[in-house]
Scaffold this motif. Structure first.
Motif, mmCIF file in Angstrom:
data_model
loop_
_atom_site.group_PDB
_atom_site.id
_atom_site.type_symbol
_atom_site.label_atom_id
_atom_site.label_comp_id
_atom_site.label_asym_id
_atom_site.label_seq_id
_atom_site.Cartn_x
_atom_site.Cartn_y
_atom_site.Cartn_z
ATOM 1 N N LYS A 82 18.365 68.835 41.617
ATOM 2 C CA LYS A 82 18.744 70.179 40.877
ATOM 3 C C LYS A 82 17.273 70.616 39.919
ATOM 4 N N GLU A 83 16.584 69.585 39.402
ATOM 5 C CA GLU A 83 15.285 69.785 38.945
ATOM 6 C C GLU A 83 14.280 70.485 39.967
ATOM 7 N N PHE A 84 14.396 69.917 41.204
ATOM 8 C CA PHE A 84 13.312 70.430 42.280
ATOM 9 C C PHE A 84 13.844 71.800 42.509
ATOM 10 N N GLU A 85 15.032 72.346 42.569
ATOM 11 C CA GLU A 85 15.492 73.387 42.718
ATOM 12 C C GLU A 85 14.882 74.375 41.644
ATOM 13 N N ARG A 86 14.794 74.013 40.441
ATOM 14 C CA ARG A 86 14.496 74.772 39.163
ATOM 15 C C ARG A 86 13.119 75.211 39.406
ATOM 16 N N TYR A 87 12.246 74.205 39.676
ATOM 17 C CA TYR A 87 10.935 74.317 39.930
ATOM 18 C C TYR A 87 10.609 75.366 40.880
ATOM 19 N N ILE A 88 11.332 75.316 41.946
ATOM 20 C CA ILE A 88 11.203 76.181 43.008
ATOM 21 C C ILE A 88 11.352 77.662 42.580
ATOM 22 N N SER A 89 12.491 77.589 41.933
ATOM 23 C CA SER A 89 12.855 79.157 41.472
ATOM 24 C C SER A 89 11.979 79.438 40.445
ATOM 25 N N TRP A 90 11.205 78.658 39.643
ATOM 26 C CA TRP A 90 10.125 79.065 38.793
ATOM 27 C C TRP A 90 8.890 79.402 39.493
ATOM 28 N N ALA A 91 8.480 78.756 40.604
ATOM 29 C CA ALA A 91 7.279 79.195 41.359
ATOM 30 C C ALA A 91 7.624 80.543 42.072
ATOM 31 N N LYS A 92 8.861 80.720 42.351
ATOM 32 C CA LYS A 92 8.890 82.069 43.081
ATOM 33 C C LYS A 92 8.686 83.230 42.040
ATOM 34 N N ASP A 93 9.303 82.995 40.714
ATOM 35 C CA ASP A 93 9.185 83.873 39.746
ATOM 36 C C ASP A 93 7.777 84.173 39.181
ATOM 37 N N ILE A 94 7.207 83.107 39.216
ATOM 38 C CA ILE A 94 5.574 83.048 38.861
ATOM 39 C C ILE A 94 4.873 84.027 39.877
ATOM 40 N N ASP A 95 5.373 83.721 41.066
ATOM 41 C CA ASP A 95 4.628 84.344 42.116
ATOM 42 C C ASP A 95 4.708 85.659 42.154
ATOM 43 N N GLU A 96 5.973 86.231 41.778
ATOM 44 C CA GLU A 96 6.255 87.635 41.401
ATOM 45 C C GLU A 96 5.985 88.361 40.106
ATOM 46 N N GLY A 97 5.277 87.419 39.673
ATOM 47 C CA GLY A 97 4.780 87.995 38.103
ATOM 48 C C GLY A 97 5.573 87.962 36.973
ATOM 49 N N ARG A 98 6.652 87.361 37.111
ATOM 50 C CA ARG A 98 7.849 87.328 36.110
ATOM 51 C C ARG A 98 7.500 85.766 35.442
ATOM 52 N N MET A 99 8.074 85.791 34.220
ATOM 53 C CA MET A 99 7.982 84.601 33.147
ATOM 54 C C MET A 99 9.493 84.006 33.372
ATOM 55 N N PRO A 100 9.519 82.419 34.047
ATOM 56 C CA PRO A 100 10.865 82.119 34.367
ATOM 57 C C PRO A 100 11.596 81.555 32.868
#
Length: 117
Positions: A82-100
């Motif tokens: 679950k923690e790993f999936e959260r970090y993956i989601s955050w990385a995608k948000d950061i790549d798209e220029g959003r603050m997770p």
């Protein structure tokens, strides 16, 4: 000239050393011990049953312990995934220029840890 001596034959007598076999035709239990043998056999069977009960109880406890250990490990794996999936989601948000969401608290925690050290 050569002289010859007569040879004497010495008969060997059977030795009495070693185990002496009784020439009885019966095998197995000896008569007169039946009551004592039954008591001993019952006691032996009861000890065997008790030992089997204790063995089954130990086996049950061992399996319970192992099942709890597996359940704890599965729970830890689930939380890490679950923690790993959260970090993956955050990385995608950061790549798209959003603050997770939640990353600000994480950064503040790491900042607080760095300040303590």
């Amino acid at each position: 000239m050569m002289e010859f001596q007569e040879m004497a034959v010495i008969e060997e007598q059977p030795s009495t050393e070693g185990p002496i076999r009784k020439e009885s035709g019966k095998r197995g239990r000896k008569p007169g011990r039946k009551a004592a043998d039954k008591v001993d056999m019952r006691a032996k069977l009861e000890r065997s049953r008790q030992s089997a009960r204790e063995c089954r109880a130990r086996k049950k406890l061992r399996y319970q312990y192992l099942e709890e250990l597996v359940a704890d490990r599965e729970k830890a794996v689930f939380e890490l995934r679950k923690e790993f999936e959260r970090y993956i989601s955050w990385a995608k948000d950061i790549d798209e220029g959003r603050m997770p969401e939640g990353i600000q608290e994480l950064l503040e925690q790491f900042g607080a840890l760095k300040q303590e050290q």
